[in-house]
Write a protein that holds these residues in place. Structure first.
Motif, PDB file in Angstrom:
ATOM      1  N   ILE A   1       1.655   5.922   3.749  1.00 55.54           N
ATOM      2  CA  ILE A   1       1.759   4.760   4.636  1.00 55.54           C
ATOM      3  C   ILE A   1       2.893   4.945   5.637  1.00 55.54           C
ATOM      4  O   ILE A   1       2.792   4.536   6.803  1.00 55.54           O
ATOM      5  CB  ILE A   1       1.950   3.475   3.806  1.00 55.54           C
ATOM      6  CG1 ILE A   1       0.656   3.149   3.049  1.00 55.54           C
ATOM      7  CG2 ILE A   1       2.355   2.293   4.689  1.00 55.54           C
ATOM      8  CD1 ILE A   1       0.796   2.042   2.038  1.00 55.54           C
TER       9      ILE A   1
ATOM     10  N   TRP B   1      -5.160   1.625  -4.347  1.00 55.24           N
ATOM     11  CA  TRP B   1      -4.490   2.642  -3.543  1.00 55.24           C
ATOM     12  C   TRP B   1      -4.275   3.886  -4.380  1.00 55.24           C
ATOM     13  O   TRP B   1      -3.935   3.811  -5.568  1.00 55.24           O
ATOM     14  CB  TRP B   1      -3.148   2.123  -3.032  1.00 55.24           C
ATOM     15  CG  TRP B   1      -3.275   1.066  -1.967  1.00 55.24           C
ATOM     16  CD1 TRP B   1      -3.477  -0.259  -2.168  1.00 55.24           C
ATOM     17  CD2 TRP B   1      -3.197   1.265  -0.558  1.00 55.24           C
ATOM     18  NE1 TRP B   1      -3.534  -0.924  -0.963  1.00 55.24           N
ATOM     19  CE2 TRP B   1      -3.364  -0.011   0.052  1.00 55.24           C
ATOM     20  CE3 TRP B   1      -3.011   2.376   0.255  1.00 55.24           C
ATOM     21  CZ2 TRP B   1      -3.343  -0.190   1.428  1.00 55.24           C
ATOM     22  CZ3 TRP B   1      -2.985   2.185   1.636  1.00 55.24           C
ATOM     23  CH2 TRP B   1      -3.150   0.929   2.200  1.00 55.24           C
TER      24      TRP B   1
ATOM     25  N   LYS C   1       0.633  -3.906   0.342  1.00 48.53           N
ATOM     26  CA  LYS C   1      -0.591  -3.110   0.263  1.00 48.53           C
ATOM     27  C   LYS C   1      -1.790  -3.972  -0.115  1.00 48.53           C
ATOM     28  O   LYS C   1      -2.899  -3.779   0.408  1.00 48.53           O
ATOM     29  CB  LYS C   1      -0.399  -1.968  -0.735  1.00 48.53           C
ATOM     30  CG  LYS C   1       0.611  -0.917  -0.271  1.00 48.53           C
ATOM     31  CD  LYS C   1       0.611   0.314  -1.140  1.00 48.53           C
ATOM     32  CE  LYS C   1       1.034   0.037  -2.545  1.00 48.53           C
ATOM     33  NZ  LYS C   1       1.173   1.266  -3.359  1.00 48.53           N
TER      34      LYS C   1
END
Length: 521
Positions: free
Chosen positions: A81, A73, A59
């Motif tokens: 995701i 995030w 990420k």
């Protein structure tokens, strides 16, 4: 008229090297290709699932592509995701504790193939194969044997830890590859510098330095290359600087030895300064500048964590000395250092915490991912027992146990046998291993040992080379059989463990049969 024989000192400076250069590259590429395809098979499985610390690095890598720094995030972003929804990423800076190069390499795979499990793992596969290739080249140069180099490469190809770390988006495989390449460059510099010294002596008609220091060897491209590679390794993980320190010192001591061999006598110790200062610039300064270059994108942004610290502290001495951008970066590094050494990290616990004392014997592997208690009739489980799928960050035990013994033999051969070649894998292994004992007050993990195993594979291959003996040795056939059996056992052991390295469905008794030690569970 017979050919004029070179003086003994010059002959020894020009140490013999294997003459099968082209064939050796064929061997290197062939074994590395095998490693690549072995690691590539089903690398996307578990599909679109972030396993272990991929939850951070995959990420963060995607965020680097978007903003040039690690954003934040939202909670639950992992599940989003999996559906292709990347809206959980915001440009609010996130505090991260590792430098960016490894994440940029992961990001390159994501740029090519998207934010999916294949995209964030493919560069680990590439570097896993490069690690095998670098290990072969280093082992060949040190041992002066393509066979020994190939053996080291095959052993590493079939190591479970190297295999697993080459199939997940963590930073360590990149660090390990850069470190082995850097050490290979240092050893190449040793040979190159000695050849250059011999050339300079011949041009001057010298058979010995006769107590003088002798000519300087200024052109050291391999030393500069090593500096760049060590900088790249440090830009993945900081503990790479221990290897730089060890081999930087060793490189200069090799210069002292070369001049002593050439007849410089006591003046050979002047190399500590006259060769040592250029070495410091070529390796340490170059590594530092390379490391700094990996932060370029962060410096170009305004939103990275702590990026505005310099602007907020205009009177700080760092700002006066380095400017706002570099001062902010220095302050960020101070925060990272405090994190790694502070009370917070020391108070953490983890079920896969593994004391470094047990690493070489592989006493506590790391569980990367697991789906337990799959009941019969679901997910292909046929019963009567429950099934599971696991990815274990474990080495091939037969390899690790033989390599641990070989490391002891290599130490003896280096110290008592005065064979510098065995010192290279020994120093490489210890420089990547011993510093971890200073961090036992915080969680440490077996998978950190991915930086150790290439060097212990080289040590094992060199010890097996001793067992095989010289080409015309009387026991070569017997030694070859012993070495072949050793390598065969490693391959067979890897094949047996393959299901627990690759998320394959296994009945519980079959998984338990592969857990040879209670501490592996």
């Amino acid at each position: 008229m017979p050919e004029r024989r070179r003086p003994a000192a010059i002959e020894r400076l020009r140490a013999w090297q294997p003459t099968d250069e082209l064939a050796s590259w064929g061997v290197t590429i062939g074994i590395a290709a095998l490693a690549f395809f072995l690691r590539l098979v089903n690398v996307a499985r578990p599909e679109n699932k972030l396993v272990f610390d991929e939850s951070y690095y995959a990420k963060e890598a995607w965020s680097l592509l978007q903003y040039g720094y690690e954003g934040t995030w939202a909670e639950g972003a992992n599940a989003q995701i999996l559906t292709g929804d990347l809206s959980g990423l915001s440009d609010r800076a996130s505090f991260v504790v590792h430098p960016p190069l490894g994440k940029w390499l992961i990001a390159f795979g994501e740029y090519l193939f998207g934010m999916n499990s294949f995209g964030w793992r493919i560069m680990a596969v590439v570097f896993g194969a490069l690690l095998v290739a670098a290990t072969i080249r280093l082992a060949r140069r040190v041992s002066r044997s393509t066979l020994v180099g190939a053996t080291a490469g095959v052993l590493l190809t079939f190591d479970g830890l190297a295999f697993t770390m080459s199939r997940i988006a963590l930073l360590d495989i990149f660090q390990a590859t850069f470190l082995v390449m850097a050490v290979a460059a240092v050893v190449a510099d040793r040979d190159h510098a000695r050849h250059r010294l011999a050339d300079a002596m011949e041009r001057r008609g010298l058979t010995s330095l006769a107590g003088t220091f002798g000519p300087m060897v200024w052109w050291r491209p391999w030393r500069w290359t090593a500096g760049v590679l060590f900088g790249c390794a440090a830009a993945c993980k900081w503990n790479s600087i221990f290897v730089l320190a060890v081999f930087g010192i060793v490189s200069v001591l090799w210069d002292v030895g070369a001049r002593r061999l050439a007849g410089a006598g006591f003046r050979s110790w002047l190399a500590l300064v006259l060769d040592g200062l250029p070495a410091f610039v070529a390796m340490v300064v170059t590594a530092a500048l390379t490391y700094l270059a990996t932060w370029t994108r962060w410096l170009q942004t305004t939103g990275g964590w702590g990026r505005g610290w310099g602007a907020d502290h205009p009177d700080d001495p760092w700002v006066s000395a380095f400017g706002q951008g570099l001062a902010s970066l220095l302050n960020y590094h101070r925060d990272i250092f405090n994190f790694h050494t502070g009370s917070y990290i020391r108070e953490q616990t983890h079920p896969y915490d593994a004391h470094p004392a047990g690493w070489l014997l592989m006493l506590r592997p790391t569980g990367i991912d697991a789906v337990n208690d799959i009941v019969p009739g679901t997910d292909g489980c046929l019963g009567p027992d429950n099934c599971l799928r696991v990815i274990s960050g474990m080495g091939t035990p037969v390899l690790w146990w033989m390599a641990a013994i070989a490391l002891v033999v290599a130490i003896v051969w280096w110290v008592a046998g005065r064979d510098w070649r065995f010192g290279v894998p020994v120093l490489g292994a210890l420089a990547t291993y011993l510093p971890w004992f200073a961090s036992t007050d915080r969680p440490t993990f077996f998978f950190y040992a991915i930086t150790i195993i290439p060097f212990t594979c080289i040590a094992l291959a060199m010890v097996l080379g001793l067992v095989v003996g010289p080409v015309d040795g009387p026991g070569r056939r017997r030694g070859g059989i012993i070495a072949g059996v050793a390598v065969g056992l490693v391959v067979a052991n890897f094949a047996y463990l393959y299901p627990v390295l690759t998320d394959q469905l296994l009945p519980h008794p079959s998984w338990l049969a592969r857990m040879w030690l209670r501490s592996w569970i």
